[in-house]
Write an enzyme that holds these catalytic residues in place. Structure first.
Site, PDB file in Angstrom:
ATOM      1  N   ASN A   1       4.261   4.601   1.316  1.00 24.42           N
ATOM      2  CA  ASN A   1       5.221   5.359   0.495  1.00 24.42           C
ATOM      3  C   ASN A   1       6.045   6.386   1.295  1.00 24.42           C
ATOM      4  O   ASN A   1       7.055   6.888   0.800  1.00 24.42           O
ATOM      5  CB  ASN A   1       4.518   6.051  -0.684  1.00 24.42           C
ATOM      6  CG  ASN A   1       4.105   5.095  -1.791  1.00 24.42           C
ATOM      7  OD1 ASN A   1       3.142   5.329  -2.515  1.00 24.42           O
ATOM      8  ND2 ASN A   1       4.837   3.988  -1.940  1.00 24.42           N
TER       9      ASN A   1
ATOM     10  N   ASP B   1       1.662   2.772 -11.417  1.00 24.51           N
ATOM     11  CA  ASP B   1       2.939   2.225 -10.950  1.00 24.51           C
ATOM     12  C   ASP B   1       3.984   2.205 -12.059  1.00 24.51           C
ATOM     13  O   ASP B   1       3.648   2.113 -13.246  1.00 24.51           O
ATOM     14  CB  ASP B   1       2.716   0.805 -10.393  1.00 24.51           C
ATOM     15  CG  ASP B   1       3.876   0.363  -9.510  1.00 24.51           C
ATOM     16  OD1 ASP B   1       4.640   1.221  -9.029  1.00 24.51           O
ATOM     17  OD2 ASP B   1       4.024  -0.859  -9.308  1.00 24.51           O
TER      18      ASP B   1
HETATM   19  C1  IPE Z   1       1.520   1.279  -4.983  1.00 18.33           C
HETATM   20  O1  IPE Z   1       2.741   1.317  -5.639  1.00 18.33           O
HETATM   21  C2  IPE Z   1       1.148   2.623  -4.517  1.00 18.33           C
HETATM   22  C3  IPE Z   1       0.985   3.639  -5.544  1.00 18.33           C
HETATM   23  C4  IPE Z   1       1.000   3.459  -6.836  1.00 18.33           C
HETATM   24  C5  IPE Z   1       0.738   4.942  -5.019  1.00 18.33           C
HETATM   25  P1  IPE Z   1       4.105   0.978  -4.895  1.00 18.33           P
HETATM   26  O2  IPE Z   1       5.143   0.944  -5.951  1.00 18.33           O
HETATM   27  O3  IPE Z   1       4.322   1.894  -3.777  1.00 18.33           O
HETATM   28  O4  IPE Z   1       3.776  -0.465  -4.303  1.00 18.33           O
HETATM   29  P2  IPE Z   1       4.725  -1.678  -3.962  1.00 18.33           P
HETATM   30  O5  IPE Z   1       5.708  -1.156  -2.976  1.00 18.33           O
HETATM   31  O6  IPE Z   1       5.360  -2.087  -5.243  1.00 18.33           O
HETATM   32  O7  IPE Z   1       3.809  -2.716  -3.420  1.00 18.33           O
HETATM   33  C1  IPE Z   2       4.417   4.933  -8.934  1.00 13.13           C
HETATM   34  O1  IPE Z   2       5.681   4.686  -9.409  1.00 13.13           O
HETATM   35  C2  IPE Z   2       4.287   6.257  -8.228  1.00 13.13           C
HETATM   36  C3  IPE Z   2       4.210   6.153  -6.759  1.00 13.13           C
HETATM   37  C4  IPE Z   2       4.128   5.051  -6.058  1.00 13.13           C
HETATM   38  C5  IPE Z   2       4.229   7.396  -6.027  1.00 13.13           C
HETATM   39  P1  IPE Z   2       6.833   4.092  -8.486  1.00 13.13           P
HETATM   40  O2  IPE Z   2       7.525   5.228  -7.831  1.00 13.13           O
HETATM   41  O3  IPE Z   2       6.299   3.060  -7.572  1.00 13.13           O
HETATM   42  O4  IPE Z   2       7.798   3.450  -9.551  1.00 13.13           O
HETATM   43  P2  IPE Z   2       8.486   2.045  -9.478  1.00 13.13           P
HETATM   44  O5  IPE Z   2       7.420   1.060  -9.171  1.00 13.13           O
HETATM   45  O6  IPE Z   2       9.494   2.131  -8.384  1.00 13.13           O
HETATM   46  O7  IPE Z   2       9.087   1.863 -10.823  1.00 13.13           O
HETATM   47 MG    MG Z   3       6.113   1.008  -7.608  1.00  7.98          MG
END
Ligand code: IPE
Ligand code: IPE
Ligand code: MG
Length: 239
Positions: free
Chosen positions: A66, A18
């Site tokens: 996502n 994340d």
């Molecule tokens: C969780 O991260 C899913 C992945 C890392 C693939 P997200 O960034 O999507 O989760 P939330 O929305 O903060 O819970």
């Molecule tokens: C994790 O990084 C990757 C995926 C969930 C695909 P994020 O895209 O969630 O990045 P933040 O959390 O918005 O910074």
């Molecule tokens: Mg995230």
């Protein structure tokens, strides 16, 4: 790891990758840049984790939630998965690593599904390391799909009579045959599991760090494993 540092390693490490987007924004760059650097980091960390001797690695790359992100971000992530899986196939052969994708592939583009089938097929007999990538994965979705298959088998009469035990149920999960994670790391500050491995992480140790995924390297991983080692020595069976 230096020579005198003998750490208790998790047999199965799970990581919620994340913080790519925030990491890039902080540098005045588009979120996509964070995903590119994050993917490169995954490739490097996979080697680091393999070299440490950790047997099972499962990473959360794309959740069932996502899809709600901006269309161009979703498209970019799918393209990165395509390229990544191709590189992963080479790494699998080099490192004798079995690669599996968990989640529901049916919503993915047909060519990405082909790529998944190929890497799984090519690596299916390897057993030096087991690498699971969660794409279009949600813990609740996995449980729904498992229960649907299980009900189907019950109708066909192929299930044993009586109670559906955890052991029977697990055979229907995407992770069938894979031991539960011992340690789960989530990068970038959020302290929730966001629908990751709900059934499997009932007894997993959780480790949260503010470091964003693109900055999470070997030293940060060692810090997490040292904490895991300390918890095990404190609370675990005498080891
Ligand atoms: C969780 O991260 C899913 C992945 C890392 C693939 P997200 O960034 O999507 O989760 P939330 O929305 O903060 O819970
Ligand atoms: C994790 O990084 C990757 C995926 C969930 C695909 P994020 O895209 O969630 O990045 P933040 O959390 O918005 O910074
Ligand atoms: Mg995230």
């Amino acid at each position: 790891m230096n020579m005198e540092e003998k750490l208790i390693l998790p047999n199965h490490l799970a990581i919620i990758l994340d913080g790519n987007g925030r990491w890039a924004k902080k540098r005045g760059m588009p979120r996509s840049y964070g995903h590119i650097v994050g993917t490169d980091n995954l490739e490097k960390m996979c080697d680091v984790i393999s070299d440490m001797g950790i047997k099972y690695l499962t990473v959360y790359a794309f959740s069932t939630e996502n899809w709600k992100r901006a269309q161009d971000e979703v498209a970019l992530l799918m393209n990165l998965f395509r390229k990544y899986l191709r590189r992963c196939e080479k790494k699998a052969i080099r490192n004798h690593m079995r690669v599996r994708i968990i989640g529901d592939p049916s919503a993915l583009a047909p060519d990405l599904q082909d790529e998944i089938r190929e890497v799984e097929e090519v690596s299916k007999d390897y057993d030096r390391m087991f690498f699971q990538i969660a794409i279009n994965y949600g813990g609740r979705d996995e449980i729904e799909r498992a229960v649907t298959k299980l009900a189907d088998d019950a109708r066909k009469g192929v299930l044993p009579e009586g109670r559906v035990t955890g052991e029977i149920f697990e055979r229907y999960l995407d992770t069938a045959g894979i031991p539960d994670p011992d340690l789960m790391i989530r990068t970038s500050g959020e302290q929730r599991i966001s629908n990751f491995l709900l059934w499997q992480m009932a007894y997993t140790e959780y480790y949260f760090t503010d470091v964003a995924w693109p900055d999470f390297h070997k030293e940060e991983l060692l810090e997490a494993i040292r904490e895991y080692d300390r918890r095990n020595r404190r609370f675990g069976d005498a080891k």
